[in-house]
Every structure is written in structure tokens, then in C-alpha cells.
Design an enzyme around this catalytic site. Structure first.
Site, short mmCIF file in Angstrom:
data_model
loop_
_atom_site.label_atom_id
_atom_site.label_comp_id
_atom_site.label_asym_id
_atom_site.label_seq_id
_atom_site.Cartn_x
_atom_site.Cartn_y
_atom_site.Cartn_z
N LYS A 22 0.85 -1.20 0.00
CA LYS A 22 0.00 0.00 0.00
C LYS A 22 0.88 1.25 0.00
CE LYS A 22 -1.68 1.83 3.96
NZ LYS A 22 -1.35 3.25 4.04
N ASN A 23 1.81 1.31 0.95
CA ASN A 23 2.59 2.54 1.09
C ASN A 23 3.47 2.83 -0.12
OD1 ASN A 23 1.44 3.05 3.52
ND2 ASN A 23 3.20 2.46 4.77
N CYS A 116 -4.03 12.81 12.58
CA CYS A 116 -4.41 11.42 12.41
C CYS A 116 -5.17 11.02 13.67
CB CYS A 116 -3.14 10.59 12.27
SG CYS A 116 -3.41 9.07 11.42
N ARG A 121 0.39 14.74 12.96
CA ARG A 121 1.39 14.22 12.03
C ARG A 121 1.84 15.38 11.15
NH1 ARG A 121 -0.51 8.59 9.54
NH2 ARG A 121 1.65 8.55 8.85
N ASP A 306 4.42 0.38 12.12
CA ASP A 306 3.18 -0.14 11.54
C ASP A 306 2.87 -1.57 11.99
OD1 ASP A 306 2.72 2.21 10.24
OD2 ASP A 306 3.32 1.53 8.26
N ARG A 398 -8.82 0.47 4.42
CA ARG A 398 -7.87 1.42 3.83
C ARG A 398 -6.60 0.69 3.39
NH1 ARG A 398 -5.53 5.32 7.50
NH2 ARG A 398 -4.16 5.27 5.73
#
Ligand code: UD1
Length: 422
Positions: A22-23, A116, A121, A306, A398
Site C-alpha cells: 500500500k505505502n 491522524c 502528524r 506499523d 484502507r
């Protein structure tokens, strides 16, 4: 709105294919704004953050179409320099469009992304980087208005006080079209940044030092559109390894890069898991409860923030006390009160979770607050006695592609249910 209903108990066994990162996809897609043309990004995860970014790209004039895991992007008409709050607010990483737009058009108006769920952030390092490249920056009504002096960015020496994935990526993209040479020191080492750099090189950028803390970019006049294959998602992979370990099961991951997961694999072994690694597969077997561990998150190649929440769920099973300290995002502990509602005994002292493991967990209704906290709650639900209802799973959607289908394939008892509960 959807929720998960998870019935705890039972082992996870089997094989799953890890999705694309994803990132990384979220960094590669904005890079396509640097050169008008058509691109296909294969191994793109089909998930909400990619859809969100595709909508923003459309707002900028691009055409995006996701067929399975192939993302087709046409940026030939992506001439807008305006990224609205409406689109940027949906995903912080949308801020990645600032560098490419500014580099290509000499100006950009991009909404500030805001905070967030777990805390502030900031984007100060992104802005500092753009200023060093010769942009004049004003903040007006929640927007960053950036203009390159004389219409073109200029290479510069940029040192980041904190190693930032986003700021490194943004400046890296911007510098590819700047006049002259840019040197970024204390650059992020994360694989997603290295993959972004490789993609930019394929597009014609001149970049040295990827994967090290000093990256040098020699600006070029133009870049060209190319196709790329996205890297595997190391965070999804870690989540499934931990899930299998928690149920004392056996899992084989395919389409994975074990090298990207060295810190997580090391900790899994310390906790008692048996791990076999091949070039692009990992097999994990766990026959026992985990041993307590101490984990401190840090920048790559350290233990990823994460995976902090998911590790927290894992350590609920250990007899004894474990500690998890998050040095990257010190407030990222929204999962703790929810895990405690399932019967866990976790105490928070500043940015450290102290987990007194071995307590009986029983299913309850719990709430997702952010992406990785939701993943931790799914994992806890898999080992809790009875049913766990996890609300607000749009957070999970997400960043995980078909999570429940993958868990079902492994033998979990999980279903997605429509609900009025919020
Ligand atoms: C990226 C990842 C996110 C991951 C994080 C850390 C994406 C889309 N997201 O987020 O999943 O948790 O890296 O690995 O890739 N900071 C500042 N000023 C800035 C920017 C960052 O102070 O301008 C600080 C942050 O508050 C944080 C640290 O730097 O303490 C690292 O953040 P950063 O690496 O920038 O995270 P993101 O790129 O936002």
C-alpha cells in the site's frame, strides 16, 4: 457501514499470497504526475487508499483505472496544480502530490492533510525541503501555496533532523526535475522509498545512494512514462505471520520479500516461532505460546511502527511481561483500551505499552480507530473466547486487501456484516 464478526479459537493454516505494498503504491502513483504519459503499475493492492488517491489523481486531470491488481494511469491531461481539501483529507499521504506538481508546473496549491486518529502528524519537513529547493511557501486557509522562484526548482543540500519517509519521498520526486544537484542527508531507508527511487530512475531520473541515508539527485529536464511492478506489502505480511503465530498455526506467505522483514522475523524467532525463508516465500510454524519480548520501533531496518499494534496483540498470549515502545509515533496506542476491553492487561506509560500477558480474553464489541489498531483487534478476536464484533472496519479496508477472504482461506471464522452500529 460494515463490521467483522470473529469467532475466536482454531488454528490458521495454509498459504496466502501477499498483496502489493500500500505505502509503496501510494508513493509511486503521484510520481506519475512528473511526466505526462500512460503507466501501468502491476501488483497494486485493490484497497481504499489506492481508490482515494486515484480520485485525487482524477481531480488533477489524470485518468486512473484499476483492473484487478493492474493500475492504469494516464497523466497526459493532468495539468491541474490544485489538490483540494475534499480529496486530501481522506488520506494524509495525498500530500505526496505536492513535490511532483511543484516540480513539473513550478507551482502548487495543496491542502494541508491535518492530523491522524492517534495524534498530530506534521508536514514541516516536507515544506522545509521544498523551501530549500527554492519554493516560496505560504499557508493560507488550510492550503499550502508553493511557488518556485523563476518557475523552476533548484537543487540544494537538504538535511532532515528526523528521518521521514514522506518528506524524503516528496523531496526526492521534486528534485528529479530541479535545476542542478540535490543532496538529501538523513534520508529515509524504507524499502518503499528505495522502490520509489528505482521507479524514478526507470523514468529517466538520475539518482545515487538509494537505500542509504544520503541520496543524491541530479535534476533532468524531463522524465518519461514507464510501467512498473510494485513491491510486496511487508506490513500485511507481518500481520499474517503474527496472526498465524497467535493461533499456533502454520502459514506460508508467497510474493513476499523476506529481506524487508528482517527485524520482524528476528522478533518472531525470539518469541519462539520457527521460520523458513526463501527468496520470495516465508513459512512460519508456531507450536507454543510466545515468550515475552521487548520491542522498540525505529526507522527501517528497525522494527516498524506499523507492526507495533499487531505485536501488542501477539504478546497478550505470552506468560510474563512484555514491553513495546513506539519511538516513531509516540501516541499510536488507540488499540490498547480496546484490547483491554477484551480482557487484556496493558498499561501505558508514555510511549511504552507494558503487557502483562497470559490473561483470558473474551469476545466483546470493539471499535477500530485507525488502520493498524484495527488489525491488532482482528488478531485479538481470533484468539478470544466467543465472538468479537469489530466496528468501523473502513479503517482496515484502507490498507488490507480482502483481509477476511485471506483469513477465511487460512481457516478463520470471520464474516463481514452490514450494521447500523457506529
Ligand atoms: C509513513 C507510512 C506510515 C508509517 C510511517 C513510519 C506511508 C503512506 N505511510 O508515514 O505507514 O507509519 O511512514 O514508518 O508511507 N515527521 C515530522 N515532520 C514531518 C514529517 C514527519 O516531524 O514533516 C515525524 C513524524 O511525526 C514521525 C516521524 O517523523 O514521528 C516519521 O514520520 P514519517 O516517516 O514522515 O511518516 P509518514 O511518511 O507520514
Amino acid at each position: 457501514m460494515d463490521k467483522f464478526v470473529i469467532e475466536g479459537g482454531g488454528k490458521l493454516n495454509g498459504k496466502i499470497k501477499v498483496s502489493g505494498s500500500k505505502n509503496c503504491s501510494i508513493a509511486l502513483i503521484p510520481a506519475m504526475l512528473l511526466a505526462p504519459g500512460t503507466y501501468t503499475l502491476s501488483n497494486t493492492p485493490n484497497l481504499r487508499d489506492v481508490w482515494t488517491l486515484s480520485r485525487l489523481m482524477s481531480e488533477l486531470g489524470a485518468f486512473c483505472e484499476l483492473n484487478g491488481n493492474d493500475l492504469f494511469v494516464d497523466t497526459r491531461n493532468a495539468n491541474s496544480t490544485y489538490a483540494s481539501y475534499e480529496q486530501v483529507k481522506r488520506m494524509r499521504a495525498s500530500f505526496y502530490v505536492l513535490g511532483p506538481i511543484l516540480a513539473r508546473h513550478g507551482e502548487a496549491k495543496v491542502s494541508l492533510p491535518g492530523g491522524c486518529a492517534w495524534g498530530p502528524r506534521p508536514v514541516d519537513l516536507h515544506l522545509k525541503g521544498m523551501e530549500k529547493l527554492g519554493a516560496e511557501i505560504e499557508i493560507e486557509s488550510g492550503y499550502v501555496i508553493a511557488k518556485a522562484k523563476n518557475g523552476k526548482l533548484e537543487g540544494a543540500k537538504i538535511h532532515f533532523d528526523i528521518s521521514s519517509v514522506g518528506a524524503t519521498g516528496n523531496v526526492l520526486m521534486a528534485a528529479t526535475l530541479a535545476k542542478g544537484t540535490t543532496k538529501i542527508s538523513n534520508a529515509a531507508l524504507e524499502p518503499e522509498i528505495t522502490a520509489l527511487g528505482r521507479f524514478l530512475i526507470k523514468m529517466g531520473a538520475k539518482i545515487d545512494g538509494l537505500g542509504t541515508s544520503t541520496i543524491e539527485i541530479e535534476g533532468v529536464d524531463e522524465l518519461k512514462a514507464v510501467n512498473e511492478t510494485n513491491i510486496p506489502d511487508r506490513i500485511e505480511a507481518a500481520t499474517f505471520l503474527i496472526a498465524a503465530a497467535m493461533t499456533q498455526g502454520k502459514i506460508e506467505l508467497t510474493n513476499v520479500n523476506p529481506y524487508h522483514l528482517a527485524a520482524v522475523i528476528d522478533k518472531l524467532e525470539e518469541a519462539g516461532c520457527e521460520i523458513d525463508v526463501n527468496q520470495d516465500t516465508i513459512v512460519l510454524t508456531m507450536n507454543d505460546k510466545p515468550k515475552p519480548t521487548d520491542v522498540i520501533t525505529s526507522v527501517y531496518p528497525g522494527f516498524p511502527t506499523d507492526v507495533q499494534a499487531q505485536w501488542n496483540a501477539f504478546m497478550l498470549l505470552a506468560d510474563g511481561t512484555s514491553k513495546i515502545t513506539d519511538n516513531i509515533y509516540t501516541d499510536r496506542f488507540k488499540h490498547v483500551p480496546e484490547l483491554n476491553r477484551l480482557g487484556a492487561d496493558i498499561e501505558l506509560v508514555d510511549n511504552c505499552a507494558i503487557i502483562n500477558g497470559g490473561k483470558k480474553l473474551s469476545g466483546a464489541t470493539v471499535m477500530s480507530s485507525d488502520l493498524r489498531a484495527s488489525a491488532a483487534l482482528v488478531l485479538a478476536g481470533l484468539i478470544a473466547e466467543g465472538n468479537t464484533d469489530l466496528l468501523r472496519i473502513y479503517h482496515l479496508d484502507r490498507g488490507y486487501e480482502l483481509m477476511e477472504n485471506k483469513l477465511l482461506d487460512l481457516g478463520a471464522n470471520i464474516k463481514r456484516v452490514k450494521t447500523e452500529e457506529f
